[in-house]
Scaffold this motif. Structure first.
Motif, short mmCIF file in Angstrom:
data_model
loop_
_atom_site.label_atom_id
_atom_site.label_comp_id
_atom_site.label_asym_id
_atom_site.label_seq_id
_atom_site.Cartn_x
_atom_site.Cartn_y
_atom_site.Cartn_z
N TYR A 8 -5.17 -11.52 0.38
CA TYR A 8 -6.01 -10.40 0.78
C TYR A 8 -6.58 -9.67 -0.44
O TYR A 8 -6.39 -8.46 -0.60
N HIS B 9 0.83 -1.21 0.00
CA HIS B 9 0.00 0.00 0.00
C HIS B 9 0.87 1.26 0.00
O HIS B 9 0.56 2.24 -0.69
N ARG C 31 -9.73 -0.53 10.98
CA ARG C 31 -10.47 -1.79 11.10
C ARG C 31 -10.75 -2.14 12.55
O ARG C 31 -11.72 -2.84 12.85
N SER D 206 -4.55 1.40 8.38
CA SER D 206 -5.72 0.56 8.19
C SER D 206 -6.01 -0.30 9.41
O SER D 206 -7.16 -0.68 9.66
N ASP E 65 -9.42 -8.52 -1.25
CA ASP E 65 -10.32 -7.39 -1.00
C ASP E 65 -9.57 -6.13 -0.60
O ASP E 65 -10.14 -5.04 -0.62
N GLU E 66 -8.30 -6.28 -0.21
CA GLU E 66 -7.52 -5.13 0.23
C GLU E 66 -6.45 -4.72 -0.78
O GLU E 66 -5.84 -3.66 -0.64
#
Length: 367
Positions: A38, A17, A174, A170, A40-41
């Motif tokens: 992962y 990221h 979360r 993140s 979805d991320e």
């Protein structure tokens, strides 16, 4: 569908990221039954390239072809199997890509290798032969670096310690999500949390025995998040200790941060580690930590006990005492930022780039 990808991939995701935000182009290369972790991320700009191979030689050849076609400046592998494959690419004509190997755990402390001397020495010989064919080796902790150099005997290549980026923004985001567990949503007594695969390395029997001693002194509950082959044995031990009503083994959960943030203390009972994601994440969330002083990650993360309580391995009484003191508010006091600064994703991502010799995004993978 969620899968328990593990700490290595969580740390890598955090760093990806950062790299993509700073303009770097990143691709994931997989083999065997590999898939994007992962999903979805994962940033939308990151492509997953599946080589469609299984054996090491076939994979090394396919990887070499990929490197010739895509011409990246750097390729990074993240475990021993992929390290071996990437090192073997060096036997083929040069592609121009610098090859870096990452080592997430200690080889010398592995219980399985210690029990099989011939297998242990065979793996050490592999490392000593092939790892020097890379452009550099990254150890996730000083303990892992010392293990490679002093125990395995690795020479002829730079071994750089770079703490992995386990603490990311993140994580805090979360952690604010809801949790569907009555012990955490309607708390009537303190909750101790642990997280990790249910395997011998984590030594959860010692944690259960410590918790049984703690329950003789005060009311508390224990949640161990994770899956593994020891689940049935742990359930049997809990019944023998009389703590089954205060223990929950919920299996894998997709968002452990929300569970962690609502716990009163995080406990680690491992017999060995490389660098422990969950301990760094607990610090980032402001959760007190009690950990065994196992080789090699906890002492480094907790700064010799400055940021958490260290106890001897396989000592239920010492672990119970430390948990009791921590629940009474007698653990170390410190500024959270002081504890987590070395383990932030931004810090790690930039340290990797420095070791790779990359100065600007224009030197990365072509877009």
């Amino acid at each position: 569908m969620f899968r328990p990808w593990g700490g290595t991939y969580r740390r890598l995701m955090n760093q990806i990221h950062v790299w993509t935000r700073e303009g770097w182009s990143v691709e994931l290369v997989t083999f065997r039954d590999g898939e994007m972790f992962y999903p979805d991320e994962m940033p939308s700009s990151v492509a997953c390239v599946h080589l469609g191979t299984r054996g090491k030689f076939a994979t090394a050849l396919a990887l070499w072809r990929y490197l010739r076609r895509r011409r990246p400046r750097v390729i990074l592998s993240v475990n021993h199997i992929t390290n071996m494959i990437l090192a073997q690419v060096s036997m083929l004509p040069d592609t121009g890509a610098k090859r870096f190997l990452s080592v997430p755990n200690t080889f010398g402390e592995s219980e399985k290798l210690a029990a099989e001397p011939l297998r242990r020495e065979r793996k050490f010989r592999q490392i000593r032969r092939w790892y020097p064919r890379s452009h550099g080796v990254i150890a996730v902790s000083d303990g892992v670096r010392d293990d490679l150099v002093d125990t395995v005997g690795l020479k002829g290549v730079t071994v750089q310690r770079i703490y992995s980026g386990s603490v990311a923004s993140s994580t805090l985001e979360r952690a604010r999500e809801s949790v569907d567990h009555p012990w955490l949503t309607n708390k009537t007594c303190p909750v101790i949390l642990s997280a990790g695969r249910l395997v011998p390395q984590k030594d959860y029997p010692t944690l259960l025995r410590a918790f049984a001693r703690l329950r003789e002194r005060r009311e508390a509950r224990l949640i161990i998040v994770g899956k593994g082959r020891e689940e049935a044995a742990l359930s049997v031990l809990a019944r023998e200790l009389g703590i089954e009503g205060d223990l929950d083994l919920p299996g894998f959960v997709s968002n452990p941060y929300a569970w962690m943030a609502r716990s009163d203390v995080f406990a680690l009972s491992s017999r060995w580690e490389g660098l422990v994601n969950v301990v760094m994440e607990a610090l980032g969330l402001g959760v007190p930590v009690v950990s065994t002083d196992c080789p090699s990650g906890p002492r480094e993360i907790l700064a010799d006990g400055r940021f958490g309580t260290l106890v001897p391995m396989q000592d239920p009484e010492a672990l119970a005492d430390a948990l009791d003191r921590t629940l009474r508010g007698e653990g170390p006091t410190f500024e959270r930022e002081d504890a987590v600064r070395p383990f932030r994703a931004e810090t790690a991502a930039r340290a990797y780039l420095d070791f790779f010799g990359l100065a600007s995004p224009g030197q990365g993978m072509p877009r």
